[in-house]
Write a protein that holds these residues in place. Sequence first.
Motif, PDB file in Angstrom:
ATOM      1  N   PRO A 420      20.238  -2.468 123.818  1.00 53.73           N
ATOM      2  CA  PRO A 420      21.233  -3.297 124.525  1.00 53.73           C
ATOM      3  C   PRO A 420      22.533  -3.432 123.732  1.00 53.73           C
ATOM      4  O   PRO A 420      23.619  -3.394 124.310  1.00 53.73           O
ATOM      5  N   TRP A 421      22.397  -3.587 122.429  1.00 47.28           N
ATOM      6  CA  TRP A 421      23.590  -3.707 121.581  1.00 47.28           C
ATOM      7  C   TRP A 421      24.422  -2.427 121.633  1.00 47.28           C
ATOM      8  O   TRP A 421      25.644  -2.472 121.739  1.00 47.28           O
ATOM      9  N   SER A 722      15.932  -5.846 131.882  1.00 48.79           N
ATOM     10  CA  SER A 722      16.179  -6.805 130.806  1.00 48.79           C
ATOM     11  C   SER A 722      17.094  -6.217 129.741  1.00 48.79           C
ATOM     12  O   SER A 722      17.910  -6.923 129.139  1.00 48.79           O
ATOM     13  N   THR A 723      16.965  -4.891 129.521  1.00 42.89           N
ATOM     14  CA  THR A 723      17.861  -4.239 128.563  1.00 42.89           C
ATOM     15  C   THR A 723      19.302  -4.302 129.050  1.00 42.89           C
ATOM     16  O   THR A 723      20.233  -4.591 128.277  1.00 42.89           O
ATOM     17  N   TRP A 726      20.601  -7.903 128.615  1.00 38.46           N
ATOM     18  CA  TRP A 726      21.012  -8.184 127.235  1.00 38.46           C
ATOM     19  C   TRP A 726      22.319  -7.468 126.890  1.00 38.46           C
ATOM     20  O   TRP A 726      23.152  -8.006 126.159  1.00 38.46           O
ATOM     21  N   TRP A 730      25.695  -9.238 125.450  1.00 38.31           N
ATOM     22  CA  TRP A 730      26.428  -8.839 124.245  1.00 38.31           C
ATOM     23  C   TRP A 730      27.841  -8.394 124.586  1.00 38.31           C
ATOM     24  O   TRP A 730      28.779  -8.647 123.822  1.00 38.31           O
ATOM     25  N   THR A 783      26.604 -15.492 131.870  1.00 42.35           N
ATOM     26  CA  THR A 783      25.547 -14.478 131.832  1.00 42.35           C
ATOM     27  C   THR A 783      24.435 -14.811 132.813  1.00 42.35           C
ATOM     28  O   THR A 783      23.962 -13.940 133.562  1.00 42.35           O
TER      29      THR A 783
END
Length: 802
Positions: A420-421, A722-723, A726, A730, A783
Motif C-alpha cells: 500500500p505504501w 484493503s490494500t 490503505w 497513505w 478516508t
Amino acid sequence: MTVRAPGPGTVQVPDPGTVRAPRRGSWIRDLGLGIRFAAAGGREGWARTALTALGVGLGVALLFFAASVPRAIDAREARTHARATLEELSGTPVERSDTTLVWAEAGTEYRGESVGGRFLRPDGSHPPLPPGVAKPPGPHEMLVSPALRELLASPGGALLKERLGHRITGTIGDPGLLDPEELYFYAGSDTLTLARGGQRTAGYGDRGAPDPMEPLLVVLVVLIAVVLLVPVTIFIATAVRFGGDRRDRRLAALRLVGADIRTTRRIAAGEALFGAVLGVLTGFLLFLAARPAAGGVRLWSLSAFPADLVPVPALAALVAVGVPAAAVAVTLVALRSVTIEPLGVVRNTVPRRRRLWWRVLPPVAGVVVLARVGTVDESSVAVDPYPIAAGAILVLVGLTTLLPWLVEAVVGGLRGGAVPWQLAVRRLQLGSGSAARAVSGITVAVAGAIALQMVSTGVHQAFLHPTGEDPARADIAVSASYGSGELAQRMIDGFRDTPGVRKVVGTVESFVIRPGRVAADEIQPTTSLTVGSCATLRELAELPSCRDGDVFVSHLTGRKEQNDWTDRTARPGERVDLNPRSVDDGSRSLLWTLPASARTVPARKDPVGRETDGILATPGSVDTELLALATTRATIRTDDRVPDAEEHVRNTAARLDPTARVWTIRAVERDAKYASVRKGLLIGGTATMGLIAASMLVSQIEQLRERRRLMSVLVAFGTRRSTLAWSVLWQTAVPVVLGTVLATAGGLTLGVVLLRMVAKPFTDWWVFLPFAGAGAAVILLVTLASLPPLWRMTRPEGLRSE
C-alpha cells in the motif's frame, strides 16, 4: 498543411505560420464549444461538471454566508437599539402621563445562560410598547420569547420556572428579539415605582452611537476574516481543476483534428466557466436551502434570524462575477505548465522539477508588509486594516505555492515499504500536484489558526479587567436600588435558609453630607454611611467590640488625604444630613447626630473587594427608612457541594425583591466585545473546517474516479481491496502531514510577527498541537467516507468503457 488522421479521410490543419490573433467571434465560438463539452459530454462529462459545481458551490455558499455577516450584525444592532428606552438628552426626568410607563431590569442567569427581561407598569391606558409586543402584560403576567417558553416547559427549566412565577399570556415577536434562541421576557407589575428602582420612559428606540472598536480588536477581526476566507477561495480554485487529466487528454484529441494551442485553451476556459457558473448557482441554492435552518442553529450562544442573513449586494455581485472569472484565470494559468500535443499530454511523463526561488517571495513579502505596519497596542488611537490583511494573505497564500514543491521534494526520495505504501508513493511521484492542491486548504487553515491562536492568547490579558472582588470570601452579590433595613434583614434571613448558602452579609448603604452651605469654590464634605449588624460590620472593618446601637468611623489604611476628607463630615458629637439632595434641590434636611462615642477603626476589604470608609452604624443607631438615596446589598457564600446552589439563591432573591440585581463575584471580567469576537472565531472556524473536510472528500472521490479503471484492473489481478484502501489513506496522509509541518512553521512565523506588531509576548510554543490533531481527524474522516466509493469503483464493471 494536410495531416492524415488514424481513420479514413484527411483533416486540414492550418499552418502555424499563418495563424493570426483570434478575433472576438472565435473567442465566443471556442468558449461556447467548451461549454458544450461540459454540458453534453456524456456521463463522464456530467460527472466531472457535477463535481466541479459541487466543490465550487460549497465554497460559494460559505462566501454568501460571509457576505451576510455585515447585514446580520447591523440587524442585531438595530434590534438592540429598537428595544432600548429613549433617553432625554437634557437629562430632565420624564413626567408621568397617559403615554409613559415605569420599567426595571429583571434579567437573570440560569445555569450559565443569560436570561434577559424587564418589569413593566404602565402609567396610563396608552403606554409605549417595546418591539414585538402588541399588548403590555398585566400584573403577574408575562410575555416570553419562544426559546424561553420552551425552556420553562421542559424538566430542565423547573428552577427557572419557580423564579419567574408569572402566568405566560403571550409570545414576544421577532422584532423584539436579538436572535431566535434568545431567552427574554416582559413581566407586568402593579408595585413597581421610581422609589423601588424603576425608571420612567416615554418610548423605545434609543439611537445611541456604538462604542468604537479597540485597535487590538480590529487586528483580531481582520485576521479572523483572512484566516476564514482565504482557505475558501483556495478551495474554489482547486475545485475548478477537478477532472483536469481527462480534460487534457480530450484537448489532445482536439489538437489531433486541427485545433491549435490557443483554441484548446479557450475551449478549456469555456468548460471551466460553465462549471464555475453552475457552481455559483449551486452555491446560491445551497445558501437559500441552509438559511431557513440558521435560526435553529445556536453555536457558542449565538444565532441569527434567517431574514437577517442577506448578502451585501456589492459582495454578492463580487462573488457571482469573481468566481467564474477566477475559474477561467486558474484554468489558463494551469494550462501554461502543460504541453498538449496531438499525440498526447507531456504531463504524463516525468514532470520538470519545481523551482523554489519564486515560491518563497510571497510569504517573505507578507512578513515585510506586516513588519512595516508598526506597533499596535492599547495606546493606539486607530489602525489601518488593509496592510495587515494584505500581509497575512501573502503569507498564507505563499504557503500554497510552497506546498507542491515540498511534497515533490519529499516523495521523490521515498523508496521501498509495504505494497500500500509503494502504491501511494508511486502515485504521488507520478503526479503530486493534485494531491498538494487537495490539502492546500487545510494547510492554510491550520497555519492561520495557529497564528490567530497565538495573537488571541497574546492579547487575552488586555481584555481581562480585574474587578478587585474576592471569590474566596463570597460567590454571589445581590443589590436592590433602594435602602431598607427591613429588606436587608429579610435578605440575611431568607438567604441563610436557602439550600447551599453558608454565609450572608447584608448592608444598607447611602451617603451623608455635612450640614450648611459652603463657599462657591469649595466642595460639600461628603462621606458614606453603611448600616449593618455587628457581624456584617466586622466584614467591613476591624472592630474591637460591637453591640447594637454602636457607631464607628472607618479609615482607609495609608490614605491620609481621604481619611481627612471623611473626618470633615463624620465628626463625633456633630450632626450630618441624611438627605444629600437638600443642598442641590432645596429639599428638607434630615439631620442625625453622630454619637460622641463613635470610635475610629481601620477598614478591611469586603467580599466584593471594596474598602468601605466613612460611617459604620448598627440598625439600632439610625432608621434606614430615612435614607433617601440608599442601596440594599448582600454578599453570599455558597457551598460548592450543593447542586444548583446559585440557582436557589437567585430564586430567593426573586422572592425577596424581583427587581434586585444578582451577579456572580469574579476576580476578573472579560471584555464583552472580545468575547463576541472569540465566539465568531469559533463559529467561522467550525464552518471552515467542515468545508475543508468536504473539499478533501470531493477531491478524493474525483481522484478515485480518475483511477477507477486502474484500480479495477488491480483487483481483477488479485490485489485486495484493503490494500487499495490503505494506499488511499497513505496517499492522503503524506501530503497532509507535510502540509501540517509547513503550516506549523508558517503559522508560528506569522504569529511571532503579529505578536511583535501588537507588542505582546508569547510563551506557548505547543499551540499547534490541537490544530495538528484536527488535521489528523480530517484525514481519518475523509478516508472513511471515501471507502464506499472505492469499493463501488473497484468492481469488475469498472473495466467497462464508453
